[in-house]
Design an enzyme around this catalytic site. Structure first.
Site, PDB file in Angstrom:
ATOM      1  N   ASP A  37      49.325  -8.605  22.498  1.00 36.21           N
ATOM      2  CA  ASP A  37      49.655  -9.270  23.764  1.00 36.21           C
ATOM      3  C   ASP A  37      49.418 -10.767  23.538  1.00 36.21           C
ATOM      4  O   ASP A  37      48.797 -11.152  22.547  1.00 36.21           O
ATOM      5  CB  ASP A  37      48.725  -8.751  24.888  1.00 36.21           C
ATOM      6  CG  ASP A  37      49.291  -8.975  26.293  1.00 36.21           C
ATOM      7  OD1 ASP A  37      49.610  -7.978  26.969  1.00 36.21           O
ATOM      8  OD2 ASP A  37      49.403 -10.147  26.714  1.00 36.21           O
ATOM      9  N   ASP A  58      52.701 -13.181  20.213  1.00 33.21           N
ATOM     10  CA  ASP A  58      53.699 -13.659  21.173  1.00 33.21           C
ATOM     11  C   ASP A  58      55.068 -13.197  20.685  1.00 33.21           C
ATOM     12  O   ASP A  58      55.562 -13.677  19.662  1.00 33.21           O
ATOM     13  CB  ASP A  58      53.628 -15.193  21.248  1.00 33.21           C
ATOM     14  CG  ASP A  58      54.633 -15.764  22.249  1.00 33.21           C
ATOM     15  OD1 ASP A  58      55.468 -15.002  22.772  1.00 33.21           O
ATOM     16  OD2 ASP A  58      54.570 -16.982  22.492  1.00 33.21           O
ATOM     17  N   TYR A 147      66.735  -9.539  36.109  1.00 31.53           N
ATOM     18  CA  TYR A 147      65.991  -8.385  35.592  1.00 31.53           C
ATOM     19  C   TYR A 147      66.943  -7.226  35.280  1.00 31.53           C
ATOM     20  O   TYR A 147      66.899  -6.646  34.186  1.00 31.53           O
ATOM     21  CB  TYR A 147      64.963  -7.961  36.639  1.00 31.53           C
ATOM     22  CG  TYR A 147      64.008  -6.885  36.198  1.00 31.53           C
ATOM     23  CD1 TYR A 147      63.031  -7.144  35.250  1.00 31.53           C
ATOM     24  CD2 TYR A 147      64.063  -5.603  36.756  1.00 31.53           C
ATOM     25  CE1 TYR A 147      62.136  -6.158  34.859  1.00 31.53           C
ATOM     26  CE2 TYR A 147      63.171  -4.617  36.381  1.00 31.53           C
ATOM     27  CZ  TYR A 147      62.204  -4.902  35.428  1.00 31.53           C
ATOM     28  OH  TYR A 147      61.326  -3.923  35.045  1.00 31.53           O
ATOM     29  N   LYS A 151      67.547  -5.578  31.665  1.00 29.21           N
ATOM     30  CA  LYS A 151      67.124  -4.194  31.400  1.00 29.21           C
ATOM     31  C   LYS A 151      68.326  -3.284  31.092  1.00 29.21           C
ATOM     32  O   LYS A 151      68.188  -2.281  30.386  1.00 29.21           O
ATOM     33  CB  LYS A 151      66.303  -3.653  32.579  1.00 29.21           C
ATOM     34  CG  LYS A 151      64.934  -4.330  32.743  1.00 29.21           C
ATOM     35  CD  LYS A 151      64.016  -4.124  31.534  1.00 29.21           C
ATOM     36  CE  LYS A 151      62.589  -4.584  31.795  1.00 29.21           C
ATOM     37  NZ  LYS A 151      61.700  -4.421  30.637  1.00 29.21           N
ATOM     38  N   PRO A 183      49.253  -4.666  37.249  1.00 28.15           N
ATOM     39  CA  PRO A 183      48.820  -5.987  37.738  1.00 28.15           C
ATOM     40  C   PRO A 183      49.985  -6.868  38.176  1.00 28.15           C
ATOM     41  O   PRO A 183      49.901  -7.550  39.205  1.00 28.15           O
ATOM     42  CB  PRO A 183      48.090  -6.577  36.530  1.00 28.15           C
ATOM     43  CG  PRO A 183      47.540  -5.375  35.829  1.00 28.15           C
ATOM     44  CD  PRO A 183      48.596  -4.311  35.977  1.00 28.15           C
ATOM     45  N   SER A 184      51.101  -6.859  37.426  1.00 31.26           N
ATOM     46  CA  SER A 184      52.196  -7.753  37.851  1.00 31.26           C
ATOM     47  C   SER A 184      52.873  -7.227  39.113  1.00 31.26           C
ATOM     48  O   SER A 184      53.359  -8.007  39.933  1.00 31.26           O
ATOM     49  CB  SER A 184      53.216  -7.963  36.721  1.00 31.26           C
ATOM     50  OG  SER A 184      53.971  -6.815  36.508  1.00 31.26           O
ATOM     51  N   ARG A 188      53.442  -9.292  42.590  1.00 35.94           N
ATOM     52  CA  ARG A 188      54.716  -9.385  43.334  1.00 35.94           C
ATOM     53  C   ARG A 188      54.514  -8.989  44.785  1.00 35.94           C
ATOM     54  O   ARG A 188      55.103  -9.580  45.691  1.00 35.94           O
ATOM     55  CB  ARG A 188      55.785  -8.494  42.677  1.00 35.94           C
ATOM     56  CG  ARG A 188      56.291  -9.019  41.339  1.00 35.94           C
ATOM     57  CD  ARG A 188      57.546  -8.305  40.877  1.00 35.94           C
ATOM     58  NE  ARG A 188      57.327  -6.948  40.401  1.00 35.94           N
ATOM     59  CZ  ARG A 188      56.795  -6.645  39.217  1.00 35.94           C
ATOM     60  NH1 ARG A 188      56.428  -7.588  38.384  1.00 35.94           N
ATOM     61  NH2 ARG A 188      56.649  -5.389  38.851  1.00 35.94           N
ATOM     62  N   ARG A 205      60.682   3.554  48.182  1.00 32.92           N
ATOM     63  CA  ARG A 205      61.817   3.723  47.250  1.00 32.92           C
ATOM     64  C   ARG A 205      61.720   5.032  46.474  1.00 32.92           C
ATOM     65  O   ARG A 205      62.722   5.567  46.022  1.00 32.92           O
ATOM     66  CB  ARG A 205      61.855   2.561  46.236  1.00 32.92           C
ATOM     67  CG  ARG A 205      61.952   1.198  46.885  1.00 32.92           C
ATOM     68  CD  ARG A 205      62.375   0.120  45.930  1.00 32.92           C
ATOM     69  NE  ARG A 205      61.477  -0.106  44.806  1.00 32.92           N
ATOM     70  CZ  ARG A 205      61.485  -1.210  44.054  1.00 32.92           C
ATOM     71  NH1 ARG A 205      62.338  -2.184  44.335  1.00 32.92           N
ATOM     72  NH2 ARG A 205      60.669  -1.362  43.038  1.00 32.92           N
TER      73      ARG A 205
HETATM   74  P1  NAD Z   1      52.575  -6.329  33.488  1.00 34.81           P
HETATM   75  O1  NAD Z   1      53.846  -7.037  33.878  1.00 34.81           O
HETATM   76  O2  NAD Z   1      51.498  -6.264  34.512  1.00 34.81           O
HETATM   77  O3  NAD Z   1      51.985  -6.985  32.155  1.00 34.81           O
HETATM   78  C1  NAD Z   1      52.834  -7.604  31.246  1.00 34.81           C
HETATM   79  C2  NAD Z   1      52.056  -7.969  29.987  1.00 34.81           C
HETATM   80  O4  NAD Z   1      52.980  -8.649  29.127  1.00 34.81           O
HETATM   81  C3  NAD Z   1      50.886  -8.911  30.215  1.00 34.81           C
HETATM   82  O5  NAD Z   1      49.723  -8.383  29.610  1.00 34.81           O
HETATM   83  C4  NAD Z   1      51.344 -10.199  29.529  1.00 34.81           C
HETATM   84  O6  NAD Z   1      50.287 -10.967  28.973  1.00 34.81           O
HETATM   85  C5  NAD Z   1      52.266  -9.649  28.448  1.00 34.81           C
HETATM   86  N1  NAD Z   1      53.203 -10.659  27.937  1.00 34.81           N
HETATM   87  C6  NAD Z   1      53.909 -11.575  28.649  1.00 34.81           C
HETATM   88  N2  NAD Z   1      54.615 -12.369  27.832  1.00 34.81           N
HETATM   89  C7  NAD Z   1      54.357 -11.941  26.561  1.00 34.81           C
HETATM   90  C8  NAD Z   1      54.790 -12.381  25.277  1.00 34.81           C
HETATM   91  N3  NAD Z   1      55.600 -13.428  25.140  1.00 34.81           N
HETATM   92  N4  NAD Z   1      54.342 -11.717  24.182  1.00 34.81           N
HETATM   93  C9  NAD Z   1      53.492 -10.668  24.311  1.00 34.81           C
HETATM   94  N5  NAD Z   1      53.038 -10.220  25.503  1.00 34.81           N
HETATM   95  C10 NAD Z   1      53.475 -10.848  26.616  1.00 34.81           C
HETATM   96  O7  NAD Z   1      52.921  -4.869  32.971  1.00 34.81           O
HETATM   97  P2  NAD Z   1      53.841  -3.725  33.610  1.00 34.81           P
HETATM   98  O8  NAD Z   1      54.175  -4.003  35.052  1.00 34.81           O
HETATM   99  O9  NAD Z   1      53.199  -2.443  33.239  1.00 34.81           O
HETATM  100  O10 NAD Z   1      55.240  -3.905  32.840  1.00 34.81           O
HETATM  101  C11 NAD Z   1      55.352  -3.558  31.469  1.00 34.81           C
HETATM  102  C12 NAD Z   1      56.811  -3.320  31.163  1.00 34.81           C
HETATM  103  O11 NAD Z   1      57.307  -2.262  31.978  1.00 34.81           O
HETATM  104  C13 NAD Z   1      57.729  -4.524  31.409  1.00 34.81           C
HETATM  105  O12 NAD Z   1      58.728  -4.575  30.409  1.00 34.81           O
HETATM  106  C14 NAD Z   1      58.335  -4.205  32.763  1.00 34.81           C
HETATM  107  O13 NAD Z   1      59.586  -4.834  32.968  1.00 34.81           O
HETATM  108  C15 NAD Z   1      58.479  -2.692  32.654  1.00 34.81           C
HETATM  109  N6  NAD Z   1      58.593  -2.022  33.943  1.00 34.81           N
HETATM  110  C16 NAD Z   1      57.603  -2.151  34.865  1.00 34.81           C
HETATM  111  C17 NAD Z   1      57.754  -1.530  36.087  1.00 34.81           C
HETATM  112  C18 NAD Z   1      56.687  -1.652  37.161  1.00 34.81           C
HETATM  113  O14 NAD Z   1      56.983  -1.271  38.315  1.00 34.81           O
HETATM  114  N7  NAD Z   1      55.490  -2.124  36.848  1.00 34.81           N
HETATM  115  C19 NAD Z   1      58.899  -0.770  36.365  1.00 34.81           C
HETATM  116  C20 NAD Z   1      59.894  -0.657  35.385  1.00 34.81           C
HETATM  117  C21 NAD Z   1      59.722  -1.292  34.170  1.00 34.81           C
END
Ligand code: NAD
Length: 243
Positions: A37, A58, A147, A151, A183-184, A188, A205
């Site tokens: 991460d 990164d 997004y 995706k 967390p994200s 939101r 939803r």
């Molecule tokens: P999150 O968004 O809370 O965390 C994202 C993580 O990505 C963080 O730890 C951040 O530090 C890391 N990150 C950001 N930029 C980075 C980089 N350049 N290099 C390496 N790491 C980086 O996590 P989440 O909500 O579980 O989402 C994870 C994935 O699942 C994402 O691709 C998201 O689009 C996808 N997703 C999430 C949801 C949801 O509802 N949470 C639904 C569908 C898909």
């Protein structure tokens, strides 16, 4: 649960949310896990489990990706989890948001896949798992233009890689979650102003009546890591959103 003993797993964005839960699930399934991460503090808060290693990576930095992959040796499973969510319709979106979404949500996967594929081809084995979403080519979701575009591209790249390398025994699949409590997602919801109203709308939803948990998505990632006869699939895991 699949037995991943002896398998080396590289996960991006493992500091929180689905990536974090997956790093833990992979380690519990016996794998040697490289949880990466950009957030080193978040990585340092991962539990100390046998086989679980952490490193700052990164995924926007191609040379860092190549150097890191070269340093860890063979990768059996790659889980591309990094992604960002931008709000807005096509008229509201900034071009810079779309560029960033394509870079982090799509091109980063291309960087990591290119780095691990030659080794997988040589060993005639590998599983690549890409994080997509039901907000993609599966479903149009309001206020998620950049997004959804990015995706959907993840599903396209997943199928293209699957088609090119299935004869090398390399599987490539996409996970398409509905709304998952991470967390994200919490950020939101808070950004909407009325947290409770926003949360209720996000819960509504999913016909199952609740948000998904990161651990539920992690279970699917572990399954796909061990799956030997599934490739090119975009698997929805969404509490019935797309029934
Ligand atoms: P999150 O968004 O809370 O965390 C994202 C993580 O990505 C963080 O730890 C951040 O530090 C890391 N990150 C950001 N930029 C980075 C980089 N350049 N290099 C390496 N790491 C980086 O996590 P989440 O909500 O579980 O989402 C994870 C994935 O699942 C994402 O691709 C998201 O689009 C996808 N997703 C999430 C949801 C949801 O509802 N949470 C639904 C569908 C898909």
């Amino acid at each position: 649960m699949a037995d991943l003993t002896g398998k080396a797993v590289l996960i991006t964005a493992a500091g929180q949310g689905i990536g974090r839960a997956s790093a833990i699930a992979f380690a519990k399934a016996g794998a040697k896990v490289y949880a990466t991460d950009i957030n080193e503090t978040a990585l340092s808060e991962l539990p100390k489990l046998e086989g679980l290693h952490t490193a700052r990576l990164d995924v926007l930095d191609e040379s860092a990706v190549n150097t890191f992959v070269a340093s860890i040796g063979p990768v059996d499973v790659l889980f591309n989890c990094a992604g960002v969510v931008h709000g807005g319709s096509i008229l509201e979106m900034k071009d810079s948001d779309l560029d960033f979404a394509m870079d982090l949500n799509v091109k980063a996967m291309i960087r990591t896949i290119r780095a691990v594929l030659p080794g997988m081809i040589e060993r005639r084995d590998g599983s690549i798992i890409n994080m997509s979403s039901v907000a993609s080519s599966i479903k149009g979701v309001p206020n998620r233009f950049a997004y959804g575009v990015s995706k959907a591209a993840v599903i396209g790249l997943t199928k293209a890689v699957a088609a090119d390398y299935v004869a090398h025994n390399i599987r490539c699949n996409a996970i398409c979650p509905g709304t998952v409590d991470s967390p994200s997602l919490q950020e939101r919801l808070r950004a909407q102003g009325d947290y409770e109203k926003a949360r209720a709308a996000f819960v509504a939803r999913q016909p199952i009546g609740r948000l998904g948990e990161p651990e539920e998505i992690a279970d699917l990632a572990v399954y796909l890591a061990g799956a030997t006869y599934t490739s090119g699939q975009a698997i929805a895991i969404d509490g019935g959103w797309t029934i």
